[in-house]
Enzyme design. Structure first.
Site, mmCIF file in Angstrom:
data_model
loop_
_atom_site.group_PDB
_atom_site.id
_atom_site.type_symbol
_atom_site.label_atom_id
_atom_site.label_comp_id
_atom_site.label_asym_id
_atom_site.label_seq_id
_atom_site.Cartn_x
_atom_site.Cartn_y
_atom_site.Cartn_z
ATOM 1 N N ALA A 64 -5.892 7.265 -4.029
ATOM 2 C CA ALA A 64 -7.016 6.598 -4.330
ATOM 3 C C ALA A 64 -6.980 5.024 -3.676
ATOM 4 O O ALA A 64 -5.725 4.852 -3.405
ATOM 5 C CB ALA A 64 -7.147 6.293 -5.978
ATOM 6 N N GLY A 109 -4.343 10.769 -5.741
ATOM 7 C CA GLY A 109 -5.314 11.303 -5.632
ATOM 8 C C GLY A 109 -5.793 12.328 -4.509
ATOM 9 O O GLY A 109 -6.606 13.178 -4.508
ATOM 10 N N GLU A 112 -4.290 15.338 -5.831
ATOM 11 C CA GLU A 112 -5.090 15.784 -7.033
ATOM 12 C C GLU A 112 -6.521 16.775 -6.190
ATOM 13 O O GLU A 112 -7.184 17.581 -6.669
ATOM 14 C CB GLU A 112 -5.854 14.701 -7.613
ATOM 15 C CG GLU A 112 -4.725 14.257 -8.602
ATOM 16 C CD GLU A 112 -4.750 12.817 -9.407
ATOM 17 O OE1 GLU A 112 -5.314 11.751 -8.687
ATOM 18 O OE2 GLU A 112 -4.590 12.857 -10.501
HETATM 19 N N1 CAA Z 1 -4.886 2.833 -0.782
HETATM 20 C C1 CAA Z 1 -5.283 1.951 0.010
HETATM 21 N N2 CAA Z 1 -4.626 1.626 1.406
HETATM 22 C C2 CAA Z 1 -3.919 2.416 1.668
HETATM 23 C C3 CAA Z 1 -3.451 3.615 0.813
HETATM 24 C C4 CAA Z 1 -4.031 3.485 -0.654
HETATM 25 N N3 CAA Z 1 -3.671 4.624 -1.349
HETATM 26 N N4 CAA Z 1 -2.497 4.138 1.497
HETATM 27 C C5 CAA Z 1 -2.424 3.787 2.735
HETATM 28 N N5 CAA Z 1 -3.284 2.641 2.782
HETATM 29 C C6 CAA Z 1 -3.327 1.649 3.978
HETATM 30 C C7 CAA Z 1 -2.246 0.943 4.002
HETATM 31 O O1 CAA Z 1 -2.460 -0.430 3.189
HETATM 32 C C8 CAA Z 1 -2.354 0.352 5.649
HETATM 33 O O2 CAA Z 1 -3.017 -0.577 5.673
HETATM 34 P P1 CAA Z 1 -2.923 -1.780 6.736
HETATM 35 O O3 CAA Z 1 -2.957 -1.129 7.865
HETATM 36 O O4 CAA Z 1 -4.202 -2.530 6.459
HETATM 37 O O5 CAA Z 1 -1.856 -2.588 6.157
HETATM 38 C C9 CAA Z 1 -2.793 1.686 6.183
HETATM 39 O O6 CAA Z 1 -3.301 2.403 5.262
HETATM 40 C C10 CAA Z 1 -1.580 2.564 6.715
HETATM 41 O O7 CAA Z 1 -0.581 2.582 5.827
HETATM 42 P P2 CAA Z 1 0.892 2.062 5.993
HETATM 43 O O8 CAA Z 1 1.180 0.948 6.940
HETATM 44 O O9 CAA Z 1 1.477 1.933 4.583
HETATM 45 O O10 CAA Z 1 1.590 3.427 6.695
HETATM 46 P P3 CAA Z 1 3.005 4.192 6.603
HETATM 47 O O11 CAA Z 1 3.049 5.150 7.414
HETATM 48 O O12 CAA Z 1 4.023 3.063 6.513
HETATM 49 O O13 CAA Z 1 3.205 4.423 5.017
HETATM 50 C C11 CAA Z 1 2.350 5.726 3.195
HETATM 51 C C12 CAA Z 1 2.260 5.666 4.594
HETATM 52 C C13 CAA Z 1 3.865 6.324 2.449
HETATM 53 C C14 CAA Z 1 1.696 6.898 2.758
HETATM 54 C C15 CAA Z 1 2.116 4.512 2.503
HETATM 55 O O14 CAA Z 1 0.873 3.923 3.033
HETATM 56 C C16 CAA Z 1 1.671 4.460 1.016
HETATM 57 O O15 CAA Z 1 2.868 4.456 0.115
HETATM 58 N N6 CAA Z 1 0.534 4.602 0.591
HETATM 59 C C17 CAA Z 1 0.217 4.567 -0.935
HETATM 60 C C18 CAA Z 1 0.322 6.238 -1.355
HETATM 61 C C19 CAA Z 1 -0.111 6.018 -2.903
HETATM 62 O O16 CAA Z 1 0.516 5.033 -3.734
HETATM 63 N N7 CAA Z 1 -1.018 6.629 -3.422
HETATM 64 C C20 CAA Z 1 -1.492 6.844 -4.754
HETATM 65 C C21 CAA Z 1 -2.337 5.712 -5.063
HETATM 66 S S1 CAA Z 1 -2.881 5.623 -6.736
HETATM 67 C C22 CAA Z 1 -3.999 7.148 -7.120
HETATM 68 O O17 CAA Z 1 -4.216 8.067 -6.186
HETATM 69 C C23 CAA Z 1 -4.502 7.026 -8.417
HETATM 70 C C24 CAA Z 1 -4.924 8.094 -9.151
HETATM 71 O O18 CAA Z 1 -4.548 9.446 -9.097
HETATM 72 C C25 CAA Z 1 -6.482 8.154 -9.154
#
Ligand code: CAA
Length: 258
Positions: A64, A109, A112
């Site tokens: 998400a 998400g 999911e």
């Molecule tokens: N939400 C918003 N933005 C996100 C995102 C997310 N879940 N995942 C990645 N992005 C964005 C980053 O902020 C980044 O944006 P900028 O270029 O503007 O900085 C862009 O996508 C590229 O991401 P990274 O630079 O972080 O890419 P990476 O290759 O270094 O890392 C990753 C990849 C390990 C997937 C890392 O992006 C990450 O950890 N993302 C978050 C994953 C996460 O926590 N997901 C769960 C969300 S909570 C949820 O889903 C709740 C639910 O059940 C409802």
């Protein structure tokens, strides 16, 4: 016109591509609503025999949208989870099979969404996990319910409580994905499976999905009674006569899906 979710119908196969690559296909409200609308459209198209969901770029879906969630209050958080779970229910309740082509990150998400599909094929580069607890939230798009039903409560608890990210081989080992392929073969393998599925008798296909999904919510005896009813209903179709006659004639069946 959808901005982040593209729909292409290729013969009898609907291909749903999630494309918000600047955020690794993270699910914001707009994207989630588009996904629901695309499934409404697919549901009206009786020629579709199978759906494939894929992510464009290096992620399937990285979860998400964290920036959008940051400012939500309790009520808004609950509504966000409920509305998205309704969209995911639309996917899992869709009458034909849905295949997730997991090409990269399927986190939170995103996992999911993959869990709402019937079958998961993964690329060797895919990564799976529930990072939510590290963000101070629980999984909110039905992950606490779908994951234990698929892999068992103990493995689900380990994954959710630890926020561990696992690779495709581990996901295969625990039964989270059906098969793992080299990245370049993943989509073709999904297409091959979708083609095979959509060539079968479509009424029997719908009955089989109903028997499995609705049967799992019942006792064994009630599930068998449901199967029995649906099995009987097949004999009222032209497809059953055609399928069996074709076997006896040693020719491929030509189903009219009637
Ligand atoms: N939400 C918003 N933005 C996100 C995102 C997310 N879940 N995942 C990645 N992005 C964005 C980053 O902020 C980044 O944006 P900028 O270029 O503007 O900085 C862009 O996508 C590229 O991401 P990274 O630079 O972080 O890419 P990476 O290759 O270094 O890392 C990753 C990849 C390990 C997937 C890392 O992006 C990450 O950890 N993302 C978050 C994953 C996460 O926590 N997901 C769960 C969300 S909570 C949820 O889903 C709740 C639910 O059940 C409802």
């Amino acid at each position: 016109m959808e901005k982040h979710v593209k729909l292409e119908i290729l013969d009898k196969i609907a291909i749903v591509a999630i494309d918000r690559q600047e955020a690794l296909n993270a699910l914001n409200t707009e994207l989630i609503m588009e996904l629901g609308a695309v499934f409404d459209e697919i549901s009206k198209n009786d020629s579709v025999g199978c759906v494939i969901i894929k992510g464009e770029g290096k992620a399937f879906v990285a979860g998400a949208d964290i920036a959008e969630m940051l400012v939500k209050n309790q009520e808004e958080g609950e509504i966000f989870g409920r509305d998205t779970s309704q969209v995911f229910l639309k996917i899992s309740n869709y009458k034909k099979p849905v295949i997730a082509a997991v090409n990269g990150y399927a986190l939170g998400g995103g996992l999911e969404l993959a869990l709402a599909c019937d079958i998961r094929y993964a690329s060797k580069k895919a990564k799976f996990g529930f990072p939510e607890l590290g963000l101070g939230i629980t999984p909110g798009f039905s992950g606490t319910q779908r994951l234990p039903r698929l892999v068992g409560s103990s493995i689900a608890k380990e994954m959710i409580f630890s926020s561990a990210i696992i690779d495709a081989d581990e996901a295969y080992r625990i039964g989270l994905v059906n098969k793992v392929f080299d990245g370049e073969n993943l989509f073709d393998e999904c297409l091959k499976l979708a083609k095979k599925i959509s060539e079968n008798g479509q009424i029997a296909l719908e009955y089989a999905k109903t028997a499995i999904d609705d049967g799992l919510k019942k006792s064994l005896e009630e599930g068998i009674a449901l199967e029995n009813k649906l099995f009987g209903m097949c004999f009222a179709t032209e497809d059953q006569k055609e399928g069996m006659q074709a076997f006896l004639d040693k020719r491929p069946a030509v189903f009219k899906n009637k």
